[in-house]
Structures are given as C-alpha cells and as structure tokens.
Design an enzyme around this catalytic site. Structure first.
Site, PDB file in Angstrom:
ATOM      1  N   TYR A  25      26.929  53.658  32.676  1.00 24.94           N
ATOM      2  CA  TYR A  25      26.044  54.816  32.791  1.00 24.94           C
ATOM      3  C   TYR A  25      24.593  54.379  32.646  1.00 24.94           C
ATOM      4  CZ  TYR A  25      23.522  59.061  31.511  1.00 24.94           C
ATOM      5  OH  TYR A  25      22.593  60.073  31.454  1.00 24.94           O
ATOM      6  N   SER A 107      15.491  62.358  24.567  1.00 27.25           N
ATOM      7  CA  SER A 107      15.899  63.060  25.779  1.00 27.25           C
ATOM      8  C   SER A 107      16.498  64.429  25.453  1.00 27.25           C
ATOM      9  CB  SER A 107      16.939  62.232  26.535  1.00 27.25           C
ATOM     10  OG  SER A 107      17.525  62.978  27.592  1.00 27.25           O
ATOM     11  N   GLN A 128      11.382  64.818  25.449  1.00 26.54           N
ATOM     12  CA  GLN A 128      11.435  64.916  26.910  1.00 26.54           C
ATOM     13  C   GLN A 128      12.195  66.174  27.297  1.00 26.54           C
ATOM     14  OE1 GLN A 128      14.657  64.295  28.527  1.00 26.54           O
ATOM     15  NE2 GLN A 128      13.849  64.944  30.500  1.00 26.54           N
ATOM     16  N   TYR A 130      13.909  68.586  30.294  1.00 24.52           N
ATOM     17  CA  TYR A 130      14.389  68.900  31.641  1.00 24.52           C
ATOM     18  C   TYR A 130      14.249  70.408  31.841  1.00 24.52           C
ATOM     19  CZ  TYR A 130      16.575  64.334  32.385  1.00 24.52           C
ATOM     20  OH  TYR A 130      16.808  63.001  32.576  1.00 24.52           O
ATOM     21  N   THR A 156      10.030  65.893  32.692  1.00 24.27           N
ATOM     22  CA  THR A 156      10.579  65.106  33.798  1.00 24.27           C
ATOM     23  C   THR A 156      10.621  65.964  35.059  1.00 24.27           C
ATOM     24  OG1 THR A 156      11.880  63.669  32.349  1.00 24.27           O
ATOM     25  CG2 THR A 156      12.603  63.859  34.635  1.00 24.27           C
ATOM     26  N   ARG A 165      25.647  58.517  41.444  1.00 27.90           N
ATOM     27  CA  ARG A 165      25.829  57.181  40.851  1.00 27.90           C
ATOM     28  C   ARG A 165      27.314  56.860  40.911  1.00 27.90           C
ATOM     29  NH1 ARG A 165      22.208  59.894  36.174  1.00 27.90           N
ATOM     30  NH2 ARG A 165      20.435  60.318  37.548  1.00 27.90           N
ATOM     31  N   LYS A 252       6.495  62.988  33.968  1.00 29.87           N
ATOM     32  CA  LYS A 252       7.277  61.796  34.301  1.00 29.87           C
ATOM     33  C   LYS A 252       7.940  61.961  35.672  1.00 29.87           C
ATOM     34  CE  LYS A 252      10.937  58.861  32.316  1.00 29.87           C
ATOM     35  NZ  LYS A 252      11.989  58.940  33.354  1.00 29.87           N
ATOM     36  N   HIS A 276      12.894  57.103  37.986  1.00 31.81           N
ATOM     37  CA  HIS A 276      14.060  57.428  37.155  1.00 31.81           C
ATOM     38  C   HIS A 276      15.001  56.228  37.039  1.00 31.81           C
ATOM     39  CE1 HIS A 276      15.525  61.212  35.244  1.00 31.81           C
ATOM     40  NE2 HIS A 276      16.618  60.495  35.097  1.00 31.81           N
ATOM     41  N   ARG A 279      17.727  55.757  39.668  1.00 28.01           N
ATOM     42  CA  ARG A 279      18.933  56.578  39.530  1.00 28.01           C
ATOM     43  C   ARG A 279      18.877  57.857  40.351  1.00 28.01           C
ATOM     44  NH1 ARG A 279      21.872  55.467  35.005  1.00 28.01           N
ATOM     45  NH2 ARG A 279      22.158  57.609  34.273  1.00 28.01           N
TER      46      ARG A 279
END
Length: 395
Positions: A25, A107, A128, A130, A156, A165, A252, A276, A279
């Site tokens: 991951y 995060s 951070q 989202y 972000t 992924r 970011k 990122h 990713r």
C-alpha cells in the site's frame, strides 16, 4: 543486523517486517507506476557542482516552514494507514519528528486520531484534510483540529477521485482487510508486527470511526469512504475551508503553473508541488521536474514546497536549489517506521540531515537558506555559468 547507512536499508527491513498488503500500500503507484518511478529517477539526472577550498565550518540546515522553525527543510508528509505499518504508527512518527525538530502531518485517513497524536506530543502537529461530500463531517474535523491546537491545515486537492493501484486490488486491501489464505500465510511470517497490533487498541481509522453517523466500525467504513471523496471540489471550496479554518493553510497536489497561480491567489500560506507519490495520475510529471516552472510562476508570494521521490539529503538539497522552501517525506519515514518503529523514523531523519549537511558543504555552502541554483551543473555536461543557473535548467 548490519549498520543502517541509507534509506534503502530501512526499506529492505520494512519489507521483511510489514505484512505485504500494508507494505505494498505504501510502496506502490497507480497503473504502470511510471510517475512513481520517475519521482526518484529524475533526481538522479540532476548533477551537483562540487567546490573546494571553501570554509566548511559552522554548517546549518535550520530554516522555517510557514513560520515554524525546523531542523532542516523537511516535514513528515501525511500518509494514510500509517498505523498499519507499525502499531500506533502515527504517534511514534510524531514523537520522532518532535524530538528531531521537524513538523509532522497527520492524515485524515490515519489509524491514530487527531486527539491521540496531540495527547502524546507537545509540538503542534499539522493536519491534512480530504474534502468529503459530508460537509458537516468536514466542519467537525476542522473544529477537532482547532481543539487539538494543530499549527496548520494541509488541504489535499488531487484526490477528488482515486487512481487505481493494482497491488491493493490483488492483495485484497479493503476496510476491513480480506482474510484470504495468502494474506493469512503472509501474516504468519510477521510475528513482530502481529504482536504489536495485538498490543494496541488503535486498529481503525481513528478520525472517522465513531465520528460519522452510521460508521461504528471498519465493516461499515468501506461503503462510506467509497462515496465520500468529492469529485466536485473547486476553488470555492478552498475559500470556504480557509475561512472556516482561519489559520495557516497549505495546499497539496499542485503540478501545473496555472494551478500554482490560483493557489497563490487563494491566500494560502504554502503550496506543495506533488503528484501524490505517483498514486493518482500515472504519466504525470515527476514532482522535481515540475518544481522549477511552478517556483517561477508564483515568485515569493507563497512558499513553494515539494514532495515525491525524496530518499536522501541530496534530494532535499536539489529541491531547495530548484526553488523549494521546504520538502516533505512520506515513504522514507514509513520505511523507518515499518523497520524499527519510532527509532526507525529517527534514523531516517538523521540519515537525511547528515547527507544534506555534508553535500551542501561539498557544494560550497554552510547555510541551507543561502543555497540556490548555482550548486547545480547544467544538463549534458556543459560548463557551469558564473552565477546561479537559469530557473528552467531542469524544467
């Protein structure tokens, strides 16, 4: 165990000690992983200009990032599932960062919660964010970050939708993880990791589980997160979050000069040149190759930082030379965490700072704040100019 002399030693040890699904991951990119690989490889093409007979005494890597004194121009990047690389991973990494004198960023998708990390550290962490469709949840997250005395909010912008992924799909990474036979066999080979996880209560997304209506455990989390990342995110939302937060704001995920100018005009304190970690959009430019044009586009009205591919102090120095006021490391500290826990993160930071300091001196400087493009050789072996290199030498 042989001496650990560079980040690759930590990576190899982490790969042995961390279950495959969680190691993969962290150590993978989207689709063909071309951007993920370019983030590292493009640093190698940048060559340094060695100077001699220069006084190398009293070397200093100290600087500031959004007004915060730092031991070097490095902060720990926000990384999801950090607490699955090692039990209580976010707390351990934050403590190592605090002891070393660099900022730590938590995060949204962390295992340990904002409150957990704040309770175990004294230095204000960065948080951070989202952007989710559930704006009430976002408002509550921002209020929790304020209550935890977070020193900055890092928004972000490049995860409105998820890049694929392949390794995560093949490994059955989900919330909760799929107990396939292959995963169970792999777990049996990681006793150190398993004992650590048995000894902690922190095994869920601490910022989300119990804080969202209908999400009481990991089994109900997956469907919620799949619907929550907001593809409609726009600059109006950035303004809303900036006003709601009221403190230092870092944006970011910037890769294009036009977006960099919008970030500058938003009133944010810093922007991070980032893909990122390779990713998201596979085929996007490496962060270091995108950096010079962005630094030129925004001038000094906003701090320009970068992340992606930094594995050494030399990489940090090259980023600073090309216009970065600061850098962030993600995988490098995760390798240290997976390998040796808190001591591994400390070792990662020590390795980077020592290499940064020595390389800076070899290039004729003793103060990181005075480093410029003059420490770099132009491409293709041409003779270096008398002064600093033009901005686009490696653009």
């Amino acid at each position: 165990m042989s001496p650990i002399t560079h980040i690759e030693d930590l990576r190899v040890l982490a790969q042995r000690r961390v279950p495959r699904m969680f190691y993969d991951y962290a150590d993978s990119g989207s689709w063909t992983e071309s951007t993920y690989r370019a983030n590292e490889a493009d640093f190698q093409a940048i060559k340094l200009r060695q100077r001699v007979a220069v006084n190398m005494e009293n070397r200093s890597t100290r600087t500031t990032m959004v007004g915060v004194d730092t031991a070097m121009p490095v902060a720990l990047a926000p990384t999801g599932l950090t607490g699955m690389q090692h039990a209580d991973g976010e707390i351990l990494a934050a403590r190592a960062a605090e002891a070393f004198g660099v900022p730590f960023t938590l995060s949204t998708m962390s295992i340990c919660s904002i409150e957990d990390v704040a309770a175990h550290t004294k230095a204000p962490l960065w948080f951070q964010l989202y952007v989710m469709r559930d704006r009430d949840f976002i408002e509550r997250l921002i209020e929790r970050a304020k209550a935890a005395r977070c020193g900055a909010l890092m928004l972000t912008l490049d995860l409105q939708i998820l890049g694929q992924r392949h390794k995560d799909i093949k490994n059955g990474l989900s919330a909760p993880p799929k107990p396939t036979l292959a995963n169970l066999i792999n777990l049996a080979t990681k006793p150190r990791w398993c004992l650590g996880m048995l000894g902690t209560k922190r095994r869920q997304f601490g910022n989300i589980v119990g804080h969202v209506k209908g999400v009481a455990d990991m089994s109900s989390l997956s469907s919620w997160t799949a619907q929550q990342f907001d593809p409609a995110l726009n600059w109006g939302d950035v303004e809303w979050i900036k006003n709601r937060w009221g403190g230092k704001l870092i944006l970011k995920g910037i890769l294009d000069p036009e977006d960099a100018r919008l970030a500058r005009d938003s009133g944010a304190d810093a922007l991070i040149v980032s893909n990122h970690g390779g990713r998201q959009l596979d085929g996007a430019p490496s962060s270091i190759s995108a950096l010079p044009a962005i630094a030129e586009a925004v001038g000094s009205r906003i701090e320009v930082w970068m992340d992606g591919g930094i594995r050494s102090g030399q990489d940090v120095l090259k980023a600073v030379a090309l216009g970065a006021r600061g850098t962030l490391i993600g995988r490098a500290f995760l390798y240290g965490l997976g390998a040796l826990g808190e001591a591994g993160v400390s070792k990662c930071l020590e390795l980077i700072q020592k290499e940064l300091e020595l390389t800076m001196a070899f290039c004729g400087h003793t103060d990181i704040r005075r480093v410029d493009r003059g420490i770099l050789l132009p491409p293709h072996g041409a003779a270096p100019p008398a002064g600093p290199l033009p901005v686009r030498a490696y653009g």
